[in-house]
Design an enzyme around this catalytic site. Structure first.
Site, PDB file in Angstrom:
ATOM      1  N   TYR A   1     -65.287   2.649 -72.942  1.00 55.11           N
ATOM      2  CA  TYR A   1     -64.062   2.002 -72.464  1.00 55.11           C
ATOM      3  C   TYR A   1     -64.294   0.550 -72.052  1.00 55.11           C
ATOM      4  CZ  TYR A   1     -62.024   6.738 -72.187  1.00 55.11           C
ATOM      5  OH  TYR A   1     -61.561   8.001 -72.466  1.00 55.11           O
TER       6      TYR A   1
ATOM      7  N   ASP B   1     -60.685  16.317 -67.202  1.00 53.84           N
ATOM      8  CA  ASP B   1     -59.423  16.983 -67.576  1.00 53.84           C
ATOM      9  C   ASP B   1     -59.690  18.455 -67.859  1.00 53.84           C
ATOM     10  OD1 ASP B   1     -58.212  14.448 -67.503  1.00 53.84           O
ATOM     11  OD2 ASP B   1     -56.961  14.874 -69.250  1.00 53.84           O
TER      12      ASP B   1
ATOM     13  N   ASP C   1     -71.862  18.367 -75.032  1.00 54.28           N
ATOM     14  CA  ASP C   1     -71.152  19.453 -75.738  1.00 54.28           C
ATOM     15  C   ASP C   1     -71.472  20.810 -75.100  1.00 54.28           C
ATOM     16  OD1 ASP C   1     -73.677  18.840 -76.680  1.00 54.28           O
ATOM     17  OD2 ASP C   1     -73.199  19.098 -78.796  1.00 54.28           O
TER      18      ASP C   1
ATOM     19  N   LYS D   1     -75.659  12.436 -74.075  1.00 54.11           N
ATOM     20  CA  LYS D   1     -75.874  12.862 -75.464  1.00 54.11           C
ATOM     21  C   LYS D   1     -77.049  12.042 -76.001  1.00 54.11           C
ATOM     22  CE  LYS D   1     -74.514  15.278 -79.091  1.00 54.11           C
ATOM     23  NZ  LYS D   1     -74.490  16.749 -79.178  1.00 54.11           N
TER      24      LYS D   1
ATOM     25  N   ASP E   1     -64.223  11.329 -68.445  1.00 53.47           N
ATOM     26  CA  ASP E   1     -62.771  11.424 -68.613  1.00 53.47           C
ATOM     27  C   ASP E   1     -62.415  12.783 -69.210  1.00 53.47           C
ATOM     28  OD1 ASP E   1     -60.108  10.800 -68.799  1.00 53.47           O
ATOM     29  OD2 ASP E   1     -60.321   9.360 -70.430  1.00 53.47           O
TER      30      ASP E   1
HETATM   31 MG    MG Z   1     -57.979  11.117 -68.424  1.00 51.93          MG
END
Ligand code: MG
Ligand code: NAI
Length: 329
Positions: free
Chosen positions: A123, A230, A202, A169, A226
């Site tokens: 980001y 969620d 993962d 990762k 992020d």
């Molecule tokens: Mg989010």
């Protein structure tokens, strides 16, 4: 204390006033200052987050932020207000606690904290077109940002169950996540009382569903944090109940994890708990721990008594839920 209120778009304009009502009912010495940000404001003014808003955030002791709507396609001049705030105010740590709620919609005995790096990673905003058919996004990982986020994670773990899981990762992203991983493990040496483990992202996505009780603090890079947060919110009732805080050395911006939820905006049915629990996190940050605890107890009581908004399988309106919490403070 001065609190900056940025409701933003969609359900932000409903859940933030609800959280503010809860704060007001605590009768603390709070002064509210209002500031603009969001897509609606952008359409009116051409600016999604004016400098005046950043200045108000800087002048206040803490900020309560709702959500903003971001278009899926590129709109000239638009920048995501929350990303702009995270970067310009150096809100480098995104804290996303996931704690069981006393209802059938929540898994029990979950108490974990996702510590997400908030300023770089995928980001970082370095996206470009190589040509019309090839787009490139750069994933920025620095030692400096990895070190400071790791330190937050280990310090938080010290006050909790003393376990940190470094999620990355590095097997594929050998340079970027290699650096993140190595830096986290170097910081770990300063915290010999904290147990450190690591997991590939993962595998983490699966373990979160299978065995969430196993985890305490999870530290990870921006995009992974992020997504995992969620996912983790679904363990305890979904996005409607998940709080978060964006914290830097000088400022704190607290916001529900959810977005502007255009599908339910304006109907008065949004769950205010994510925003109200974000306000409780803000009270902790302001060192009003007792007031924060009162808010959390009231939330638990209201859930134990069976009140549910639509997302939790009930029919209570946002206003009914908010009033019940205020009555139980
Ligand atoms: Mg989010
Ligand atoms: P969303 O979080 O707004 O909604 C996802 C789903 O969760 C929807 O079905 C929604 O109805 C439900 N939901 C969200 N909040 C709820 C609440 N308080 N009570 C009950 N149900 C709730 O995410 P979505 O739909 O992917 O994005 C919508 C907009 O929000 C987009 O423009 C996106 O860019 C923006 N967004 C903004 C964020 C921020 O400002 N920090 C974070 C995430 C998304």
């Amino acid at each position: 204390m001065r609190i900056c209120i940025i409701a933003g778009d969609g359900v932000g304009q409903e859940v933030i006033p609800a959280a503010q009502r809860v704060l007001q009912a605590l009768q603390l010495d709070l002064e509210f200052v209002y500031a603009h940000a969001g897509f609606e404001y952008f359409q009116k003014t051409g600016d999604a987050i004016p400098n005046a808003t950043i200045e108000i955030v800087q002048a206040c002791d803490a900020t309560l932020f709702g959500a903003t709507s971001s278009p899926m396609t590129r709109v000239e001049g638009y920048r995501s207000p929350i990303l702009a705030m995270r970067q310009s105010l150096a809100l480098y740590a995104n804290l996303r606690p996931v704690k069981s709620l006393p209802g059938e919609f929540s898994r029990q005995n979950v108490d974990l904290l996702i510590v997400r790096e908030n300023t770089e990673g995928l980001y970082a905003g370095r996206e470009r077109a190589e040509d019309a058919e090839t787009m490139i996004a750069e994933r920025v990982i620095t030692k400096r940002a990895s070190e400071r986020i790791a330190r937050v994670a280990f310090e938080m773990a010290r006050a909790r169950k003393k376990q940190v899981t470094v999620v990355h990762k590095a097997n594929v992203l050998k340079l970027t996540d290699g650096l993140f991983r190595e830096t986290c493990f170097n910081v770990a040496r300063e915290f010999p009382d904290v147990e450190t483990q690591e997991m590939l992202v993962d595998a983490m996505a699966m373990r979160l569903i299978q065995d969430p009780q196993h985890f305490d603090v999870i530290v990870t890079t921006n995009l992974f944090g992020d997504i995992l947060s969620d996912e983790a919110s679904a363990l305890i009732g979904g996005l409607g109940v998940a709080p978060s805080g964006n914290i830097g050395t000088r400022h704190g911006v607290f916001e529900p994890v959810h977005g502007s939820a255009p599908d339910i905006a304006g109907q008065g049915v949004a769950n205010p708990l994510g925003a109200i629990l974000s306000a409780a996190m803000m009270l902790d940050y302001l060192e009003w721990e007792e007031a924060a605890a009162r808010v959390r107890r009231a939330v638990n009581t209201v859930i134990e008594r069976g009140m549910r908004t639509r997302d939790l399988g009930g029919s209570a309106s946002m206003d009914e839920m908010t009033r019940a919490i205020i009555e139980n403070l």
